[in-house]
Design a protein around this motif. Structure first.
Motif, short mmCIF file in Angstrom:
data_model
loop_
_atom_site.label_atom_id
_atom_site.label_comp_id
_atom_site.label_asym_id
_atom_site.label_seq_id
_atom_site.Cartn_x
_atom_site.Cartn_y
_atom_site.Cartn_z
N GLY A 148 0.81 -1.21 0.00
CA GLY A 148 0.00 0.00 0.00
C GLY A 148 0.84 1.26 0.00
N GLY A 149 2.03 1.17 -0.61
CA GLY A 149 2.93 2.33 -0.66
C GLY A 149 3.90 2.39 0.50
N ARG A 150 3.82 1.40 1.40
CA ARG A 150 4.69 1.40 2.58
C ARG A 150 5.91 0.49 2.40
NH1 ARG A 150 1.82 -0.80 6.96
NH2 ARG A 150 3.56 -0.11 8.28
N CYS A 151 5.80 -0.52 1.56
CA CYS A 151 6.90 -1.41 1.18
C CYS A 151 7.40 -2.29 2.32
CB CYS A 151 8.08 -0.63 0.60
SG CYS A 151 9.37 -1.71 -0.08
N ASN A 152 6.87 -3.51 2.38
CA ASN A 152 7.35 -4.54 3.30
C ASN A 152 8.61 -5.15 2.69
OD1 ASN A 152 5.96 -7.78 4.25
ND2 ASN A 152 7.70 -6.68 5.08
N TYR A 153 9.78 -4.55 3.00
CA TYR A 153 10.96 -4.80 2.18
C TYR A 153 11.76 -6.06 2.53
CZ TYR A 153 13.56 -2.51 5.99
OH TYR A 153 14.11 -2.17 7.21
N THR A 154 11.44 -6.73 3.63
CA THR A 154 12.03 -8.03 3.91
C THR A 154 11.26 -8.68 5.03
OG1 THR A 154 14.10 -9.26 4.25
CG2 THR A 154 13.76 -7.32 5.64
N ASN A 155 11.69 -9.89 5.42
CA ASN A 155 11.06 -10.58 6.54
C ASN A 155 12.16 -11.18 7.41
OD1 ASN A 155 9.69 -12.84 8.09
ND2 ASN A 155 7.93 -11.94 7.02
N LEU A 156 12.04 -10.98 8.71
CA LEU A 156 13.05 -11.44 9.66
C LEU A 156 13.27 -12.95 9.60
CD1 LEU A 156 12.03 -9.32 12.79
CD2 LEU A 156 14.03 -8.97 11.32
N PHE A 157 12.26 -13.68 9.15
CA PHE A 157 12.33 -15.14 9.17
C PHE A 157 12.59 -15.76 7.80
CE2 PHE A 157 9.04 -14.02 12.49
CZ PHE A 157 9.96 -14.01 13.55
N ALA A 158 12.97 -14.96 6.84
CA ALA A 158 13.13 -15.46 5.46
C ALA A 158 14.19 -16.55 5.38
CB ALA A 158 13.47 -14.30 4.52
N SER A 159 13.80 -17.66 4.78
CA SER A 159 14.71 -18.77 4.49
C SER A 159 14.14 -19.49 3.28
CB SER A 159 14.83 -19.72 5.68
OG SER A 159 13.63 -20.47 5.83
N ASP A 160 14.80 -20.53 2.83
CA ASP A 160 14.28 -21.25 1.67
C ASP A 160 12.96 -21.97 1.98
OD1 ASP A 160 16.14 -22.89 3.32
OD2 ASP A 160 15.48 -24.51 2.01
N GLU A 161 12.59 -22.07 3.27
CA GLU A 161 11.36 -22.78 3.64
C GLU A 161 10.10 -22.05 3.22
OE1 GLU A 161 11.16 -25.83 4.98
OE2 GLU A 161 13.34 -25.92 4.73
N GLN A 162 10.17 -20.75 2.97
CA GLN A 162 8.97 -19.97 2.63
C GLN A 162 8.84 -19.73 1.12
OE1 GLN A 162 11.33 -18.38 4.86
NE2 GLN A 162 10.46 -19.36 6.65
N PHE A 163 9.48 -20.56 0.34
CA PHE A 163 9.46 -20.36 -1.11
C PHE A 163 8.98 -21.61 -1.84
CE2 PHE A 163 12.04 -17.01 0.42
CZ PHE A 163 11.89 -15.97 -0.48
N THR B 289 20.29 -7.22 4.26
CA THR B 289 19.26 -6.30 3.79
C THR B 289 18.99 -5.22 4.83
OG1 THR B 289 18.15 -7.98 2.43
CG2 THR B 289 16.82 -6.10 3.13
N ILE B 290 18.85 -5.63 6.09
CA ILE B 290 18.58 -4.68 7.16
C ILE B 290 19.71 -3.67 7.28
CG2 ILE B 290 18.32 -4.44 9.66
CD1 ILE B 290 16.90 -7.19 9.59
N ASN B 291 20.95 -4.16 7.26
CA ASN B 291 22.10 -3.27 7.39
C ASN B 291 22.23 -2.33 6.19
OD1 ASN B 291 22.78 -4.44 9.83
ND2 ASN B 291 24.25 -5.87 8.94
N PHE B 292 21.95 -2.85 5.01
CA PHE B 292 22.03 -2.02 3.81
C PHE B 292 21.09 -0.82 3.91
CE2 PHE B 292 20.14 -0.97 -0.32
CZ PHE B 292 21.26 -0.60 -1.06
N PHE B 293 19.84 -1.08 4.23
CA PHE B 293 18.88 0.02 4.30
C PHE B 293 19.14 0.95 5.49
CE2 PHE B 293 16.41 -2.77 1.43
CZ PHE B 293 16.15 -1.84 0.43
N GLU B 294 19.59 0.39 6.60
CA GLU B 294 19.92 1.25 7.74
C GLU B 294 21.06 2.21 7.40
OE1 GLU B 294 20.68 -1.12 11.19
OE2 GLU B 294 18.54 -1.40 11.62
N THR B 295 22.01 1.72 6.61
CA THR B 295 23.13 2.56 6.20
C THR B 295 22.64 3.80 5.45
OG1 THR B 295 24.61 0.66 6.03
CG2 THR B 295 25.24 2.64 4.80
N TYR B 296 21.53 3.65 4.73
CA TYR B 296 21.02 4.76 3.93
C TYR B 296 19.72 5.35 4.49
CZ TYR B 296 24.71 3.09 1.03
OH TYR B 296 25.96 2.70 0.59
N GLY B 297 19.57 5.23 5.82
CA GLY B 297 18.53 5.98 6.52
C GLY B 297 17.18 5.32 6.68
N ILE B 298 17.08 4.02 6.36
CA ILE B 298 15.79 3.34 6.50
C ILE B 298 15.91 2.26 7.56
CG2 ILE B 298 14.09 1.85 5.37
CD1 ILE B 298 14.57 3.38 2.81
N THR B 299 15.22 2.47 8.67
CA THR B 299 15.20 1.51 9.77
C THR B 299 13.92 0.70 9.71
OG1 THR B 299 16.47 3.03 11.16
CG2 THR B 299 15.31 1.24 12.28
#
Length: 409
Positions: free
Chosen positions: A59-74, A94-104
């Motif tokens: 909805g324009g908010r962007c769920n950009y990853t999931n803390l539990f992502a592994s091959d089991e959810q694919f 992913t979390i570190n990348f976005f935090e580096t550029y201001g997205i927590t």
């Protein structure tokens, strides 16, 4: 035409280390990561802006990853294929990348991370700003028309502003996404290209998509339109406990979107309308405390009044719980915990979040995502037969595949 053919007579210097076709999540991450390695890429995007699908996600908010992502959810014909990519680029990366550029990230539910205080436009801006700073070109409104093999690489022909142009590079990245949401510019580019090169395609279909109901029960679902119920939706393979949303044409909501990726036409799905509790036990408890309580009164503690009223089609909701017969108790239990639905179909690619199926993973190296039959050609993101659950999983695959490809172009 998209027919890969060889032309040994094309001269001229390569204009980039790689040409990336598609400025979605995978293509943008690939461009940025390549830039970090000092590699020059040019991104060709058919649409008018980069990251179009990112911009509408969540909805324009962007769920950009999931803390539990592994091959089991694919879902994939080779479920182990993405293990290498997820080892090379983790959720923490992913979390570190976005935090580096201001997205927590802020967890909403079930491990879903959304930008805290920011939105999808900020996510896209991270990539466009980095591409600008590293002089990685993103050329929008660029419609690729032909791909040719040349000595040492590939020439890509594309139309822009009514003019035909060409680019040359030793490596080619196909990251054009899948078929969902054609109005956002989705095309079958990657699939057409792959087929014409003789690559195997795993049958494609809409996934994470609402399911439709037709026939005699259609009016009942329409009556409940707008009502949400927390439930457990399952088939013989898997189950999900999340909200279900009734609509005037059928079923939607997170639980239904999740099960849709595992559903096939003609199959039924099972719905437990009161998971983690037993309706028979609740009625017995109510009988012991106040047998005059109407079944509808008990239902209203767990469901909306509109839902309770609609259940009169199946159950004696206006009967006191003390007066319910054994047969009625069995009917109530089966209706609440074993509600069976046979969808007529789904809402198609217009309403699907992602595409199921795609380019067979056996055609690609799991370590590099390079095509085994087409040296120097890489496929990543949604066009590959890797389909994640709802909740940021597909973005994690897009970021990871983009990173992996960047390491090898």
């Amino acid at each position: 035409m998209l027919i890969l053919h060889k032309n040994n007579n094309i001269n001229g210097l390569m204009e980039a280390d790689a040409i990336i076709i598609g400025a979605g999540a995978c293509g943008l991450m690939c461009a940025v990561q390549a830039g970090f390695l000092g590699k020059k890429v040019i991104v060709l995007e058919k649409g008018s802006q980069p990251g179009a699908k990112i911009l509408i996600s969540g909805g324009g908010r962007c769920n950009y990853t999931n803390l539990f992502a592994s091959d089991e959810q694919f879902i994939s014909q080779n479920k182990h294929f993405l293990k290498s990519s997820f080892t090379q680029w983790t959720v923490e990366d992913t979390i570190n990348f976005f935090e580096t550029y201001g997205i927590t990230g802020k967890e909403k539910t079930l491990g879903q991370l959304f930008p805290d205080g920011k939105n999808a436009r900020d996510v896209v801006q991270v990539f466009t700003d980095l591409c600008r700073d590293m002089e990685q070109e993103i050329r929008c409104d660029a419609n690729v028309t032909d791909i040719t093999t040349i000595d040492g690489g590939y020439e890509v022909s594309y139309e822009k502003n009514g003019k035909l142009k060409q680019l040359k590079a030793p490596k080619l990245v196909i990251a054009t996404g899948g078929l969902p949401i054609p109005k956002m510019g989705a095309t079958d580019f990657a699939l057409r290209f792959a087929r014409k090169q003789g690559l195997n395609i795993v049958e494609t279909a809409p996934a994470l998509v609402p399911l439709t109901i037709t026939g005699k029960d259609e009016a009942w679902y329409a009556q409940l339109s707008g009502n949400a119920v927390f439930c457990k939706v399952s088939n013989e393979e898997i189950s999900f406990e999340e909200n279900l949303l009734f609509t005037h044409w059928g079923l939607s909501g997170p639980s239904v979107l999740q099960i849709s990726s595992y559903w096939r036409p003609g199959e039924s799905i099972n719905i437990d309308l009161l998971p983690n509790q037993n309706i028979t036990s609740l009625i017995e408890q109510e009988r012991n405390s106040n047998g005059k309580t109407l079944l509808s009164t008990l239902f209203n503690r767990y469901y909306t009044r509109k839902f309770t009223d609609a259940m009169t089609k199946f159950l004696p909701v206006e009967k006191p719980v003390a007066a319910l017969t054994k047969a009625e108790m069995e009917l109530i239990h089966d209706t609440i915990h074993l509600f069976k639905v046979k969808p007529a179909g789904d809402k198609g690619y217009d309403k699907a979040e992602v595409m199921r199926g795609g380019i067979d993973t056996n055609e690609l190296s799991s370590k590099t995502l390079e095509c085994k039959k087409l040296p120097g050609v890489y496929f990543g993101g949604e066009c590959v037969d890797v389909t994640g659950w709802l909740g940021g999983y597909n973005f994690q695959w897009a970021w990871a595949s983009g990173f992996v490809i960047a390491q090898h172009i």
